[in-house]
Design an enzyme around this catalytic site. Structure first.
Site, mmCIF file in Angstrom:
data_model
loop_
_atom_site.group_PDB
_atom_site.id
_atom_site.type_symbol
_atom_site.label_atom_id
_atom_site.label_comp_id
_atom_site.label_asym_id
_atom_site.label_seq_id
_atom_site.Cartn_x
_atom_site.Cartn_y
_atom_site.Cartn_z
ATOM 1 N N LEU A 126 0.838 -1.204 0.000
ATOM 2 C CA LEU A 126 0.000 0.000 0.000
ATOM 3 C C LEU A 126 0.871 1.251 0.000
ATOM 4 O O LEU A 126 1.640 1.492 0.932
ATOM 5 C CB LEU A 126 -0.907 0.007 1.238
ATOM 6 N N HIS A 230 6.452 3.346 11.386
ATOM 7 C CA HIS A 230 7.089 4.476 10.720
ATOM 8 C C HIS A 230 6.100 5.641 10.674
ATOM 9 O O HIS A 230 4.886 5.439 10.591
ATOM 10 C CB HIS A 230 7.482 4.048 9.299
#
Length: 339
Positions: A126, A230
């Site tokens: 994604l 992240h």
């Protein structure tokens, strides 16, 4: 109009741009021409393959701007992971050290190498270009996969997982990997990440510590990132959490990013989706809904604003241009889910 569709061979250059922009830690899109071409070919073959069970199929989609033809992002589904190559995780759990004689009791976190998700369906790959990160593009890119899975249940497993990118800096340095590298490996994180992305996973089994790792023996920096995502991945994990995905202690073996999971029947978009008959007309309303056709090779999904409460519960009014983009006609059945 933003339309999600299966990837085509001619999308290679656009996919290469996405692979470059995604940066370090995005294992599923390595900067390797042969592998990217192979991913596209495999996806095309998977969409065309008749099957009644989850196997080694990999489905890759792209989000296309119909006005410019630009590819805004990509997303994928692996039908069943770990059937050909071992699919590794660390499982975060606890071990108790205690002594009644001394009155000592200590709970310690450990990481154990495992293959517990073998056979699960994986949401993967994604990525949305930065300039398209607005409106409903991110939701369409992510959630449209749920409608595809739901309409073709025989192709997928009952458990769906998603590996979230862990913490690393702009140079690709991962605090977790730096500790592993120091004690067990002689290669940096970008190299290990790249090798995994191109399918060379043998070194994992050969070099990874076979026994549980005590988390309190990791460096302070490594301890702090276990199970953390992240910065660019935070919107993605929040969206999955809103869909009912949960973190059950499984983390990536390279950057310690979390893996979340859900049963297909418990995914919110699937629970709230339904089938409607297409009526061609002037669509009115301000409720954003995701609409997908029921095809496999010609799968299409997009977001429209309609008033689902103002008419027949079994129908949805679409403009001719929207119907054309979805490759449906009046009287066809589409799957609809509110956003």
């Amino acid at each position: 109009m933003m339309v999600l569709r299966p990837i085509r061979q001619q999308d290679y250059q656009e996919l290469l741009v996405i692979a470059e922009e995604s940066g370090h830690g995005f294992t599923s899109l390595p900067l390797n021409e042969e592998l990217l071409q192979n991913k596209i070919t495999r996806s095309i073959e998977s969409f065309a393959k008749p099957t009644a069970k989850a196997g080694d199929e990999g489905y890759l989609f792209v989000l296309e701007d119909s006005e410019t033809g630009e590819i805004a992002g990509t997303c994928g589904i692996e039908a069943a992971v770990g059937l050909d190559d071992a699919f590794y995780h660390y499982h975060l759990s606890k071990v108790i050290h205690s002594s009644r004689t001394l009155g000592v009791y200590k709970a310690v976190d450990i990481l154990t190498l495992c293959n517990d998700y073998t056979g699960a369906t994986e949401l993967c790959t994604l990525f949305l270009k930065e300039k398209y990160r607005h409106k409903f593009n991110g939701k369409l890119l992510s959630k449209s996969r749920f409608l595809f899975i739901n309409q073709h249940r025989e192709r997928f497993a009952d458990t769906v997982i998603a590996e979230m990118r862990g913490v690393s800096d702009e140079q690709g340095n991962s605090p977790f990997w730096q500790w592993l590298e120091e004690h067990f490996f002689c290669m940096d994180f970008p190299t290990a990440d790249y090798l995994t992305g191109i399918g060379q996973k043998v070194f994992i089994a050969e070099l990874m510590p076979k026994y549980p790792i005590y988390v309190n023996l990791l460096s302070k920096e490594a301890q702090q990132v276990v199970g953390q995502v992240h910065t660019n991945t935070r919107p993605a994990i929040e969206l999955l959490k809103s869909e009912g995905f949960t973190f059950n202690g499984y983390v990536d073996i390279f950057d310690a990013g979390p893996t979340v999971e859900a049963k297909v029947d418990n995914i919110r978009t699937i629970i709230n989706s339904g089938l409607r008959t297409v009526v061609i007309g002037e669509s009115q309303g301000n409720s954003a809904v995701m609409v997908a056709n029921q095809s496999i090779e010609d799968y299409r999904a997009l977001v429209v604003e309609v008033d689902l409460d103002g008419g027949d519960d079994a129908e949805i009014i679409l403009t001719q241009s929207t119907a054309d983009a979805l490759k449906v006609s009046s009287g066809d059945t589409v799957c609809v889910a509110a956003l």
